[in-house]
Design a protein around this motif. Structure first.
Motif, PDB file in Angstrom:
ATOM      1  N   PHE A  98      44.488  19.351 -41.101  1.00 38.87           N
ATOM      2  CA  PHE A  98      45.909  19.614 -41.323  1.00 38.87           C
ATOM      3  C   PHE A  98      46.466  20.410 -40.153  1.00 38.87           C
ATOM      4  N   ASN A 106      44.546  17.766 -49.926  1.00 36.83           N
ATOM      5  CA  ASN A 106      44.381  17.306 -48.546  1.00 36.83           C
ATOM      6  C   ASN A 106      45.728  17.194 -47.822  1.00 36.83           C
ATOM      7  N   GLU A 152      48.758  17.387 -45.074  1.00 37.45           N
ATOM      8  CA  GLU A 152      48.839  17.157 -43.634  1.00 37.45           C
ATOM      9  C   GLU A 152      49.387  18.385 -42.912  1.00 37.45           C
ATOM     10  N   ILE A 189      44.152  23.105 -50.688  1.00 34.79           N
ATOM     11  CA  ILE A 189      43.804  22.269 -49.532  1.00 34.79           C
ATOM     12  C   ILE A 189      42.714  21.277 -49.916  1.00 34.79           C
TER      13      ILE A 189
END
Length: 78
Positions: free
Chosen positions: A76, A49, A51, A45
Protein backbone atom coordinates in the motif's frame (compact mmCIF):
# COMPACT_ATOMS: atom_id res chain seq x y z
CA UNK A 1 -12.06 2.71 -6.95
CA UNK A 2 -9.17 3.12 -4.50
CA UNK A 3 -9.67 1.38 -1.15
CA UNK A 4 -8.10 3.18 1.80
CA UNK A 5 -7.92 3.25 5.56
CA UNK A 6 -7.23 6.19 7.84
CA UNK A 7 -5.33 5.88 11.12
CA UNK A 8 -5.63 8.63 13.73
CA UNK A 9 -6.24 8.62 17.47
CA UNK A 10 -8.62 11.62 17.40
CA UNK A 11 -12.30 10.89 16.75
CA UNK A 12 -13.04 14.43 15.58
CA UNK A 13 -10.39 14.16 12.87
CA UNK A 14 -11.63 10.74 11.73
CA UNK A 15 -15.19 12.03 11.34
CA UNK A 16 -14.09 15.18 9.52
CA UNK A 17 -11.75 13.25 7.25
CA UNK A 18 -14.41 10.69 6.35
CA UNK A 19 -16.83 13.50 5.46
CA UNK A 20 -14.17 15.30 3.40
CA UNK A 21 -13.44 12.14 1.43
CA UNK A 22 -17.11 11.36 0.84
CA UNK A 23 -17.88 14.91 -0.27
CA UNK A 24 -14.90 15.36 -2.58
CA UNK A 25 -13.62 11.95 -3.64
CA UNK A 26 -16.54 9.59 -3.06
CA UNK A 27 -16.57 8.39 -6.65
CA UNK A 28 -12.82 7.55 -6.64
CA UNK A 29 -11.86 6.74 -3.03
CA UNK A 30 -13.56 4.48 -0.51
CA UNK A 31 -12.56 4.49 3.16
CA UNK A 32 -12.96 0.87 4.19
CA UNK A 33 -11.84 1.43 7.79
CA UNK A 34 -11.08 4.15 10.33
CA UNK A 35 -8.59 3.06 12.98
CA UNK A 36 -7.72 4.62 16.34
CA UNK A 37 -4.51 2.71 17.08
CA UNK A 38 -1.87 0.42 15.62
CA UNK A 39 -3.63 -2.80 16.61
CA UNK A 40 -6.77 -1.75 14.74
CA UNK A 41 -4.69 -0.56 11.78
CA UNK A 42 -2.76 -3.83 11.45
CA UNK A 43 -6.03 -5.76 11.55
CA UNK A 44 -7.64 -3.46 8.96
CA UNK A 45 -4.66 -3.68 6.60
CA UNK A 46 -4.61 -7.48 6.84
CA UNK A 47 -8.40 -7.65 6.38
CA UNK A 48 -9.00 -5.10 3.63
CA UNK A 49 -5.65 -4.98 1.78
CA UNK A 50 -5.98 -1.24 1.10
CA UNK A 51 -4.11 0.47 -1.69
CA UNK A 52 -3.70 3.61 0.40
CA UNK A 53 -3.20 4.30 4.13
CA UNK A 54 -3.64 7.79 5.58
CA UNK A 55 -1.44 7.58 8.65
CA UNK A 56 -1.02 9.94 11.60
CA UNK A 57 2.54 10.07 12.93
CA UNK A 58 1.71 10.48 16.64
CA UNK A 59 -0.80 7.97 17.96
CA UNK A 60 -0.74 8.52 21.70
CA UNK A 61 2.22 6.49 22.95
CA UNK A 62 2.62 4.80 19.56
CA UNK A 63 3.96 6.07 16.26
CA UNK A 64 2.84 5.68 12.68
CA UNK A 65 6.38 4.52 11.96
CA UNK A 66 5.77 1.57 14.31
CA UNK A 67 3.00 0.49 11.95
CA UNK A 68 5.26 0.71 8.92
CA UNK A 69 7.84 -1.49 10.65
CA UNK A 70 5.23 -4.27 10.78
CA UNK A 71 4.97 -4.17 6.98
CA UNK A 72 8.58 -4.25 5.68
CA UNK A 73 7.38 -4.53 2.08
CA UNK A 74 3.97 -2.81 2.16
CA UNK A 75 1.55 -3.41 -0.66
CA UNK A 76 0.00 0.00 0.00
CA UNK A 77 0.99 3.65 -0.37
CA UNK A 78 1.13 6.00 2.59
Amino acid sequence: MIHAIVVDDQNTFLKSFRQLVEDNFGNRLRLVSSCHNLKEAVHAINTYNPELVFLDIELGTESGFDLLEQFPEPQFSV
